[in-house]
Design a protein around this motif. Structure first.
Motif, mmCIF file in Angstrom:
data_model
loop_
_atom_site.group_PDB
_atom_site.id
_atom_site.type_symbol
_atom_site.label_atom_id
_atom_site.label_comp_id
_atom_site.label_asym_id
_atom_site.label_seq_id
_atom_site.Cartn_x
_atom_site.Cartn_y
_atom_site.Cartn_z
ATOM 1 N N PRO A 20 0.836 -1.205 0.000
ATOM 2 C CA PRO A 20 0.000 0.000 0.000
ATOM 3 C C PRO A 20 0.870 1.255 0.000
ATOM 4 C CG PRO A 20 -0.630 -1.519 1.751
ATOM 5 C CD PRO A 20 0.687 -1.994 1.214
ATOM 6 N N VAL A 21 0.341 2.309 -0.578
ATOM 7 C CA VAL A 21 1.043 3.601 -0.556
ATOM 8 C C VAL A 21 0.107 4.643 0.048
ATOM 9 C CG1 VAL A 21 2.550 3.072 -2.487
ATOM 10 C CG2 VAL A 21 0.320 4.101 -2.927
ATOM 11 N N GLY A 22 0.682 5.785 0.367
ATOM 12 C CA GLY A 22 -0.068 6.766 1.163
ATOM 13 C C GLY A 22 -0.973 7.693 0.390
ATOM 14 N N LYS A 23 -0.857 7.723 -0.925
ATOM 15 C CA LYS A 23 -1.649 8.692 -1.685
ATOM 16 C C LYS A 23 -2.311 8.037 -2.878
ATOM 17 C CE LYS A 23 0.974 12.820 -0.485
ATOM 18 N NZ LYS A 23 1.799 13.937 -0.994
ATOM 19 N N TRP A 24 -3.441 8.592 -3.227
ATOM 20 C CA TRP A 24 -4.074 8.212 -4.478
ATOM 21 C C TRP A 24 -3.285 8.844 -5.628
ATOM 22 C CZ3 TRP A 24 -7.483 4.537 -3.626
ATOM 23 C CH2 TRP A 24 -8.217 4.513 -2.437
ATOM 24 N N SER A 25 -3.612 8.443 -6.825
ATOM 25 C CA SER A 25 -2.845 8.947 -7.971
ATOM 26 C C SER A 25 -2.994 10.452 -8.155
ATOM 27 C CB SER A 25 -3.282 8.230 -9.255
ATOM 28 O OG SER A 25 -4.665 8.448 -9.485
#
Lengths: 334, 191
Positions: A321-326
């Motif tokens: 998972p990453v912290g930001k949407w695109s």
């Protein structure tokens, strides 16, 4: 039917048809069913019963929210507002508590989502069963531009604006826009789920992703292959056989080194259990043990996605998972 | 699409729109739930309303430990049990439950009803929760408070019993069987 002649019991066969068997047993059932006329007959009988029961539909009048419910709803919402105004300190406490709860719930939901996403035991899949393919129209997006936009939303614009964009048509994926940077963005459908997933035919699924060049060469062909077979109406058993044959005869490539993809769209819908999930990256390798990445260990951010994992594609897929949407906005905390 | 659970939490937080969306999603399925079990459309609609009223009243106590779907059918099952108890009491006092309405009901539906009535009540409930409400084995086990293996074995037994019944009916009334077996585009069968 004796267990000497059949590797699965009749009840297990029924559970398989209901999408209630874990992957290993489901694969066994699937392969046996393909070869056993006796079990095929029983499966046809079960389908027949299910189909005949569907004749009993209940007409439901088209009405809005009845006045009694509206009144109760208004009453509840009003009391809530009054409580907010008359007891700000209490409300603050409640609000604080609610945020704490919301945070905790978010964590629980995400954890549950991850578990559902990674669990190989489909008995844990509590979503509505989608037991057969719906009409093709339900999988297509009528607005081509909307599909292009959704595909692009899988990765930050700096990547996806120069990517090749594919959209799904009745004959398969087709190029909507040529790219310049080697990335390929598209919206996957439910049949890219594990073959025994209860949502393999969920027509609501929209999985926007952007493959990097290595994945475009080695993972995208799987998407194309599965889609072609689905649109040709092949049964799952044949699809599995053809995929296996494809890897055996090298028609389908092994994951290229560095193959990965972006799945950072907030517009996607990955399944009923997790909805649009959280933004994440996925990395592809030849079949390997998840311990090699420390996946699914306590506090590890890495998760094994069971999308392929030998069922039948010999590919391991790790999710981070990453912290930001695109679009750069913050994603829910993990 | 926002999940049911997220909508329920939004409703807890005071969102009318979230409730309206849940209502739109579940009114028809709940009407079908009560309609098939009571054969009384008016009463079915009343109980749909009671289900949603119960949701409103208990909203603050909802915890997302179960799917909203399971939560709603849990409420519906309790209301159904109360309704049946009411009729049981009435019938002991000389009143009778209304006969299922059959005017204009297609033969194939009547025939399916008859087939279902031949099953034991607990078996029928499991079969209906699976076939019509499309709940998973584990959801059914949780709602009915029985072991998962029992769900599976009873479901298996019910389906075999229905198959047997279908076959005997097909011999005596092949035209009816043919009409009941027409695939319905809006529903899914087994894969």
């Amino acid at each position: 039917m004796s267990t000497n002649r059949h590797p699965i019991e009749q009840e297990e066969l029924m559970a398989y048809l209901d999408g209630e068997l874990p992957m290993d047993q489901a694969t066994e059932a699937l392969l046996h069913l393909e070869l056993c006329p006796e079990c095929q007959t029983l499966a046809a009988d079960f389908r027949g019963v299910s189909q005949e029961l569907m004749a009993w539909e209940v007409e439901s009048p088209e009405i809005g929210i009845p006045s009694e419910i509206n009144a109760a709803l208004g009453d509840r919402l009003q009391k809530r507002e009054v409580a907010k105004i008359t007891s700000p300190r209490l409300e603050n406490r409640v609000l604080t508590s609610r945020w704490v709860w919301a945070g905790a719930l978010a964590i629980v939901c995400v954890a549950m989502g991850l578990k559902l996403l990674t669990s190989r035991n489909r008995n844990e899949d509590r979503s509505t069963a989608y037991l057969s393919m719906a009409l093709i129209e339900q999988y297509l997006m009528p607005d081509r531009n909307a599909e292009i936009a959704m595909a692009r939303s899988a990765a930050p614009a700096a990547i996806s604006s120069d990517a090749k964009i594919l959209v799904l048509g009745r004959q398969g994926y087709e190029t909507a826009i040529e790219g310049k940077n080697g990335f390929v963005c598209l919206v996957e459908r439910s049949w890219m789920s594990p073959f025994n997933s209860a949502e393999f035919w969920n027509p609501k699924v929209r999985g926007p992703l952007c493959f990097n060049p290595a994945a475009a060469r080695s993972i995208l062909p799987l998407t194309i292959k599965r889609t072609e077979m689905v649109l040709a109406g092949l049964p799952k058993a044949q699809m599995i056989d053809r995929i296996k044959a494809g890897f055996d005869n090298k028609e389908l490539p092994a994951p290229n080194p560095g193959a990965m993809c972006y799945m950072m769209s907030r517009a996607g819908y990955l399944n009923d259990a997790v909805g649009h999930y959280v933004p994440h990256l996925m990395f592809y390798f030849p079949l390997t043990d998840k311990s090699s990445w420390g996946a699914d260990l306590p506090d590890s951010p890495v998760t094994l996605n069971p999308q392929f994992q030998g069922g039948p594609e010999p590919i391991t897929e790790f999710v981070i998972p990453v912290g930001k949407w695109s679009d750069g906005t913050a994603a829910p905390a993990m | 699409m926002t999940s049911d659970e997220a909508l329920m939490l939004e409703f807890q937080g005071g969102s009318r729109a979230a409730f309206e969306e849940l209502f739109a999603r579940y009114r028809k399925p709940l009407h079908g739930f009560f309609g098939r079990r009571l054969n009384n459309p008016e009463r079915a609609e009343d109980l749909v309303q009671e289900t949603f009223l119960a949701v409103i009243r208990a909203a603050s106590r909802y915890e997302p430990r179960a799917l909203v779907r399971t939560y709603l059918y849990g409420i519906a099952l309790k209301l159904l049990a109360a309704e049946r108890r009411k009729f049981l009491t009435s019938s002991t006092l000389g009143q009778t439950a209304p006969e299922p309405k059959t005017d204009g009901t297609p033969d194939c539906v009547l025939w399916v009803r008859q087939a279902m009535e031949k099953l034991d009540s607990p078996d029928r409930e499991i079969l209906m929760l699976r076939e019509y409400e499309q709940l998973s084995y584990s959801d059914i086990a949780e709602l009915l408070r029985i072991p998962l293996n029992t769900v599976r074995s009873k479901l298996f037994r019910s389906r075999l019993a229905l198959k047997s019944y279908l076959e005997s009916e097909a011999k005596t009334n092949p035209a009816l069987r043919a009409s009941a077996g027409q695939p319905h585009p809006r529903r899914r069968g087994l894969q």
